[in-house]
Design a protein around this motif. Structure first.
Motif, PDB file in Angstrom:
ATOM      1  N   MET A  44      15.134   3.398   0.098  1.00 26.58           N
ATOM      2  CA  MET A  44      14.469   4.299   1.030  1.00 26.58           C
ATOM      3  C   MET A  44      15.257   5.587   1.249  1.00 26.58           C
ATOM      4  SD  MET A  44      11.802   2.548   1.546  1.00 26.58           S
ATOM      5  CE  MET A  44      10.917   3.515   2.755  1.00 26.58           C
ATOM      6  N   MET A  49       8.656   5.644  -2.080  1.00 26.74           N
ATOM      7  CA  MET A  49       7.754   4.634  -1.558  1.00 26.74           C
ATOM      8  C   MET A  49       7.147   3.774  -2.644  1.00 26.74           C
ATOM      9  SD  MET A  49       5.885   6.290   1.706  1.00 26.74           S
ATOM     10  CE  MET A  49       4.414   6.088   0.838  1.00 26.74           C
TER      11      MET A  49
ATOM     12  N   CYS B 116       1.747  -1.597  -6.767  1.00 28.55           N
ATOM     13  CA  CYS B 116       2.214  -2.828  -7.390  1.00 28.55           C
ATOM     14  C   CYS B 116       2.852  -3.606  -6.261  1.00 28.55           C
ATOM     15  CB  CYS B 116       3.215  -2.481  -8.492  1.00 28.55           C
ATOM     16  SG  CYS B 116       4.613  -3.578  -8.644  1.00 28.55           S
ATOM     17  N   CYS B 118       5.245  -5.253  -5.985  1.00 31.24           N
ATOM     18  CA  CYS B 118       6.708  -5.190  -5.883  1.00 31.24           C
ATOM     19  C   CYS B 118       7.145  -3.982  -5.064  1.00 31.24           C
ATOM     20  CB  CYS B 118       7.346  -5.180  -7.256  1.00 31.24           C
ATOM     21  SG  CYS B 118       6.681  -3.946  -8.361  1.00 31.24           S
ATOM     22  N   SER B 119       6.266  -2.961  -4.880  1.00 29.80           N
ATOM     23  CA  SER B 119       6.697  -1.868  -4.009  1.00 29.80           C
ATOM     24  C   SER B 119       6.075  -1.967  -2.619  1.00 29.80           C
ATOM     25  CB  SER B 119       6.447  -0.501  -4.653  1.00 29.80           C
ATOM     26  OG  SER B 119       5.172  -0.415  -5.192  1.00 29.80           O
ATOM     27  N   VAL B 121       7.292  -3.384  -0.009  1.00 33.09           N
ATOM     28  CA  VAL B 121       8.284  -3.171   1.053  1.00 33.09           C
ATOM     29  C   VAL B 121       8.594  -1.694   1.298  1.00 33.09           C
ATOM     30  CG1 VAL B 121      10.702  -3.523   1.661  1.00 33.09           C
ATOM     31  CG2 VAL B 121       9.267  -5.471   1.043  1.00 33.09           C
ATOM     32  N   PRO B 122       8.994  -0.932   0.250  1.00 32.62           N
ATOM     33  CA  PRO B 122       9.230   0.495   0.506  1.00 32.62           C
ATOM     34  C   PRO B 122       7.982   1.195   1.039  1.00 32.62           C
ATOM     35  CG  PRO B 122       9.532  -0.022  -1.839  1.00 32.62           C
ATOM     36  CD  PRO B 122       9.393  -1.315  -1.117  1.00 32.62           C
ATOM     37  N   LEU B 123       6.807   0.774   0.559  1.00 36.80           N
ATOM     38  CA  LEU B 123       5.579   1.387   1.029  1.00 36.80           C
ATOM     39  C   LEU B 123       5.340   1.095   2.515  1.00 36.80           C
ATOM     40  CD1 LEU B 123       2.608   2.049  -0.964  1.00 36.80           C
ATOM     41  CD2 LEU B 123       2.089   0.716   1.040  1.00 36.80           C
ATOM     42  N   ILE B 125       7.615   0.379   4.795  1.00 43.32           N
ATOM     43  CA  ILE B 125       8.574   1.136   5.602  1.00 43.32           C
ATOM     44  C   ILE B 125       8.174   2.605   5.667  1.00 43.32           C
ATOM     45  CG2 ILE B 125      10.993   1.851   5.814  1.00 43.32           C
ATOM     46  CD1 ILE B 125      11.758  -0.772   4.456  1.00 43.32           C
ATOM     47  N   GLY B 126       7.801   3.165   4.501  1.00 44.20           N
ATOM     48  CA  GLY B 126       7.405   4.567   4.463  1.00 44.20           C
ATOM     49  C   GLY B 126       6.228   4.850   5.379  1.00 44.20           C
ATOM     50  N   PHE B 127       5.249   3.930   5.413  1.00 41.53           N
ATOM     51  CA  PHE B 127       4.072   4.119   6.258  1.00 41.53           C
ATOM     52  C   PHE B 127       4.438   4.068   7.744  1.00 41.53           C
ATOM     53  CE2 PHE B 127      -0.015   3.140   3.676  1.00 41.53           C
ATOM     54  CZ  PHE B 127       0.409   4.001   2.699  1.00 41.53           C
ATOM     55  N   PHE B 194      15.510  -3.462  11.598  1.00 35.42           N
ATOM     56  CA  PHE B 194      16.110  -2.399  10.780  1.00 35.42           C
ATOM     57  C   PHE B 194      15.077  -1.364  10.325  1.00 35.42           C
ATOM     58  CE2 PHE B 194      14.696  -4.951   7.173  1.00 35.42           C
ATOM     59  CZ  PHE B 194      14.424  -3.987   6.216  1.00 35.42           C
ATOM     60  N   MET B 198      15.535   3.013  10.512  1.00 38.49           N
ATOM     61  CA  MET B 198      15.791   3.761   9.285  1.00 38.49           C
ATOM     62  C   MET B 198      15.385   5.210   9.388  1.00 38.49           C
ATOM     63  SD  MET B 198      15.035   1.084   6.347  1.00 38.49           S
ATOM     64  CE  MET B 198      15.013   2.293   5.124  1.00 38.49           C
ATOM     65  N   PHE B 200      13.791   8.019   7.304  1.00 37.15           N
ATOM     66  CA  PHE B 200      13.062   8.130   6.051  1.00 37.15           C
ATOM     67  C   PHE B 200      12.469   9.514   5.889  1.00 37.15           C
ATOM     68  CE2 PHE B 200       9.118   7.812   3.577  1.00 37.15           C
ATOM     69  CZ  PHE B 200       9.649   7.396   2.394  1.00 37.15           C
ATOM     70  N   ARG B 319      10.770  -9.663   4.043  1.00 37.40           N
ATOM     71  CA  ARG B 319      11.941  -8.814   4.220  1.00 37.40           C
ATOM     72  C   ARG B 319      11.757  -7.785   5.331  1.00 37.40           C
ATOM     73  NH1 ARG B 319      13.220  -7.767  -2.098  1.00 37.40           N
ATOM     74  NH2 ARG B 319      14.687  -6.193  -1.424  1.00 37.40           N
TER      75      ARG B 319
END
Lengths: 81, 348
Positions: A44, A49, B116, B118-119, B121-123, B125-127, B194, B198, B200, B319
């Motif tokens: 991140m 993303m 996908c 697999c992304s 989690v980052p997606l 958090i980003g949202f 967490f 963050m 971002f 996670r």
């Protein structure tokens, strides 16, 4: 020396990109360290993303796709300039 | 000078695309007469016999589904090159103030945004980091895997456009309603701490800067990847379907998976949740189930539970979500799928 990071939480596509990056480095014969980063907080930090993503010398060059070998080669040569 | 050569390359790209489209159409239009000729005239199977009809069915269905898959995946990948997770985040961030609108938009963007699991989690958090409400984020995360192109194409090829449209509509509805409910419950405290701490800053997406040549190249390689991954499932699935066709009595499943068995919908969903399979593996099975007396609602509910609520995705989401929120997520989506199954059984 180049520092190449492949960002991704360990899915098949991420390993594919890591392998491609290593292949590109070997083909070009440049000195570079290729590492897979799977820690979410670390990923991140680059504002990514969608994984897999590629970071060369701390600069984000690709995200959300598996680039072709030739594209990774171009990214690496661009970073060398 | 540069503009000239890029315009020329575009013309060239469109020319090749046009040729490919014509070739595709010709192959599709001549498929039936050609397979009939091959089966009955070249291979000399007899018309009207069970074996002959099965062979014709198999020889026709396999290339038909593979043609449909290639064409559709190519088109949807082209559409997806105009979208990115970053862009979707921006679109949602600006419009998620009023309850409902954000959920509808998020579910629809779930179809066209490249995603996908697999992304996830980052997606996620980003949202939420950029202020998109939790419920809207979930609408996206539910719609994206459920409404996938392979599932829709297979449903279209094996059951017709009506079932495919029904599947898309119910996937959207489930994503919207489950997202609204999760939003109303105000469960932000059950997101891992967490995530809120963050910092971002989204990197600019690269979706807008692509040339047509690049879009077509990416679509071609994605199509190769996906069709290369699923073609074997399709062939085996259709072969098994053709086999079951003759040897299992038609109403064998009517008692356990038919409309009259009210408990079959929740049981199908409960069995489906821990199972993990791609759409290509599951749909031929579903088609065999329906042929043997399972009702459409029950079969679709089973399919959605397998594709939309899979164990690997749940483990990935753990996670960022505390167990309580994970349980609410699975519960709400599971119940929504069950209700959809009943609704189909009622109206079809």
């Amino acid at each position: 020396m180049l520092n190449i990071k492949v960002l991704g939480s360990g899915c098949a596509n991420c390993h594919k990109v890591e392998a491609l990056a290593k292949q590109a480095v070997a083909q070009l014969g440049v000195e570079a360290k290729v590492e897979l980063v799977s820690d979410v907080k670390e990923i991140m930090r680059y504002g990514v993303m969608s994984t897999p993503a590629v970071v060369i010398n701390e600069k984000l060059v690709s995200s959300g796709r598996v680039p072709a070998l030739s594209q990774i080669t171009t990214m690496i040569t661009d970073a060398l300039v | 000078m540069i503009e000239d050569s890029s315009a020329e390359r575009n013309t060239q790209t469109f020319f090749i695309l046009g040729l490919a489209a014509v070739a595709w159409y010709v192959a599709y239009a001549f498929l039936q007469p050609v397979t009939e000729y091959v089966t009955f005239d070249l291979l000399r199977f007899e018309r009207g016999t069970h074996l002959g009809e099965s062979v014709a069915f198999f020889l026709y269905d396999v290339p038909k589904i593979l043609l449909l898959l290639s064409g559709m995946i190519f088109i949807i990948t082209i559409v997806r090159t105009f979208f990115s997770a970053e862009r979707t985040r921006q679109l949602l961030g600006a419009r998620s103030e009023r309850v409902g609108i954000g959920n509808v938009l998020a579910a629809m963007l779930g179809i066209v945004t490249p995603f996908c699991s697999c992304s996830a989690v980052p997606l996620f958090i980003g949202f939420v980091e950029s202020g998109i409400p939790l419920g809207v984020t979930f609408s996206f995360l539910i719609a994206a895997p459920v409404i996938n192109e392979v599932a829709v194409v297979l449903l279209f090829g094996l059951f017709g456009w009506r079932v495919a449209a029904l599947y898309i509509a119910s996937g959207l509805t489930i994503a919207i309603i489950a997202g609204i409910i999760i939003g109303k419950l105000k469960l932000e405290r059950w997101v891992e701490d967490f995530v809120w701490q963050m910092q971002f800053q989204a990197a600019p997406g690269d979706a807008t800067a692509m040339t047509w040549e690049e879009r077509v190249q990416r679509a071609a390689s994605t199509t190769r990847d996906i069709v290369g991954k699923v073609w074997l499932y399709v062939v085996i699935g259709i072969a098994i379907g053709a086999g079951i066709h003759g040897y299992v009595p038609t109403d064998a499943l009517a008692d356990v998976m038919g409309k009259s068995a009210w408990w079959s919908v929740p049981v199908a969903v409960l069995i489906g949740i821990p199972l993990y399979s791609n759409a290509a593996g599951i749909i031929p099975i579903v088609s065999a189930l329906i042929e043997k007396g399972a009702s459409l609602g029950t079969a679709l509910a089973f399919m959605m539970a397998v594709i939309g609520l899979s164990l690997p995705e749940t483990i990935i989401l753990r996670r960022v979500l505390k167990p309580q929120l994970l349980a609410v997520f699975i519960g709400v989506v599971g119940i929504a799928i069950i209700l959809t199954g009943y609704l189909f059984n009622l109206v079809m």
